[in-house]
Design a protein around this motif. Structure first.
Motif, PDB file in Angstrom:
ATOM      1  N   SER A  96     -35.515 -27.580 -16.311  1.00  9.43           N
ATOM      2  CA  SER A  96     -36.482 -27.249 -17.368  1.00  9.43           C
ATOM      3  C   SER A  96     -37.761 -26.596 -16.859  1.00  9.43           C
ATOM      4  O   SER A  96     -38.812 -26.743 -17.478  1.00  9.43           O
ATOM      5  N   SER A  98     -39.661 -23.707 -16.975  1.00 10.68           N
ATOM      6  CA  SER A  98     -39.658 -22.463 -17.750  1.00 10.68           C
ATOM      7  C   SER A  98     -40.192 -21.278 -16.954  1.00 10.68           C
ATOM      8  O   SER A  98     -39.862 -20.133 -17.252  1.00 10.68           O
ATOM      9  N   TRP A  99     -40.977 -21.518 -15.905  1.00 10.94           N
ATOM     10  CA  TRP A  99     -41.521 -20.437 -15.086  1.00 10.94           C
ATOM     11  C   TRP A  99     -40.443 -19.683 -14.316  1.00 10.94           C
ATOM     12  O   TRP A  99     -40.665 -18.569 -13.860  1.00 10.94           O
ATOM     13  N   ARG A 101     -37.697 -18.600 -15.630  1.00 13.35           N
ATOM     14  CA  ARG A 101     -36.939 -17.773 -16.570  1.00 13.35           C
ATOM     15  C   ARG A 101     -36.949 -16.290 -16.206  1.00 13.35           C
ATOM     16  O   ARG A 101     -35.899 -15.679 -16.026  1.00 13.35           O
ATOM     17  N   LYS A 166     -32.809 -23.564 -24.926  1.00 14.54           N
ATOM     18  CA  LYS A 166     -34.160 -23.902 -25.411  1.00 14.54           C
ATOM     19  C   LYS A 166     -35.033 -24.407 -24.263  1.00 14.54           C
ATOM     20  O   LYS A 166     -36.248 -24.252 -24.292  1.00 14.54           O
ATOM     21  N   ARG A 167     -34.415 -25.007 -23.266  1.00 12.82           N
ATOM     22  CA  ARG A 167     -35.186 -25.548 -22.140  1.00 12.82           C
ATOM     23  C   ARG A 167     -35.825 -24.458 -21.301  1.00 12.82           C
ATOM     24  O   ARG A 167     -36.807 -24.692 -20.621  1.00 12.82           O
ATOM     25  N   TYR A 168     -35.264 -23.258 -21.328  1.00  9.85           N
ATOM     26  CA  TYR A 168     -35.804 -22.162 -20.523  1.00  9.85           C
ATOM     27  C   TYR A 168     -36.360 -21.032 -21.373  1.00  9.85           C
ATOM     28  O   TYR A 168     -36.940 -20.100 -20.842  1.00  9.85           O
ATOM     29  N   ASN A 169     -36.172 -21.095 -22.658  1.00  9.97           N
ATOM     30  CA  ASN A 169     -36.556 -19.988 -23.532  1.00  9.97           C
ATOM     31  C   ASN A 169     -37.440 -20.498 -24.653  1.00  9.97           C
ATOM     32  O   ASN A 169     -36.996 -20.653 -25.783  1.00  9.97           O
ATOM     33  N   SER A 170     -38.697 -20.729 -24.354  1.00 10.68           N
ATOM     34  CA  SER A 170     -39.615 -21.223 -25.376  1.00 10.68           C
ATOM     35  C   SER A 170     -39.879 -20.154 -26.436  1.00 10.68           C
ATOM     36  O   SER A 170     -40.153 -20.478 -27.595  1.00 10.68           O
TER      37      SER A 170
END
Length: 177
Positions: A96, A98-99, A101, A166-170
């Motif tokens: 998770s 997100s940085w 991505r 969803k965990r990587y694509n806010s």
């Protein structure tokens, strides 16, 4: 794609697969792939033997006598991808992050593109003039493709995860609301 909570689940399994992929890529790059770029005398005899055995067994002449375009791919692997491997391994192990991505999207599209070129070369090149034995029969070509195909499948899975999880694509979450 199912979105797991903090515990184990399909998304975390993919994270662990991705982490393993990047961790395993470090010794492969350093011990094997770089032999196509650097003087082989820089490598211990055991690693040279490993590459020779692999090339003979799977009829892969590209690492022993790389075409110029393949040398450029290895240079990109050494200079651009290698520093990313431990960072990506950490991010996917932690999960998770997100940085990761955007760097993962860049990495996966770059690698998928290069591997498609390599697969095309394996399928369509006339290896009869190669210095080292290359695949000649369809069976030999498919065997060699089987060695390279994980380096296409895993980056494509990373790309799909970065776009749809969803965990990587806010951003995707904001657009859905």
């Amino acid at each position: 794609m199912a979105e797991p909570g903090p515990g184990p689940g399909p998304g975390r399994l993919l994270d662990y697969i991705f982490s393993f992929y990047f961790i395993s890529h470090i010794p492969i790059t350093l011990a094997v792939d770089l032999q196509a770029l650097l003087p082989r005398s820089m490598f211990p005899a055991a690693l040279q033997g490993l590459l020779d055995g692999y090339s003979a067994r799977f009829k892969d002449p590209m690492l022993l006598d790389p075409p110029p375009w393949f040398s450029v791919f290895i240079l990109c692997e050494a200079v651009l991808q290698m520093p990313f491997f431990p960072v990506a391994a950490y991010a996917f192990y932690k999960g998770s992050c997100s940085w990761i991505r955007m760097p993962a999207i860049v990495y996966s599209t770059h690698v998928a593109t290069t591997v498609v070129s390599i697969l095309g070369h394996i399928l369509f090149n006339d290896f009869s003039k190669s210095t080292y034995p290359g695949p000649n029969t369809l069976s030999e070509r498919l065997t060699l493709i089987a060695i390279y195909i994980p380096y296409l499948i895993i980056p494509l899975l990373i790309l799909l995860t970065m776009f749809f999880s969803k965990r990587y694509n806010s951003d995707g979450e904001k657009k859905r609301k």
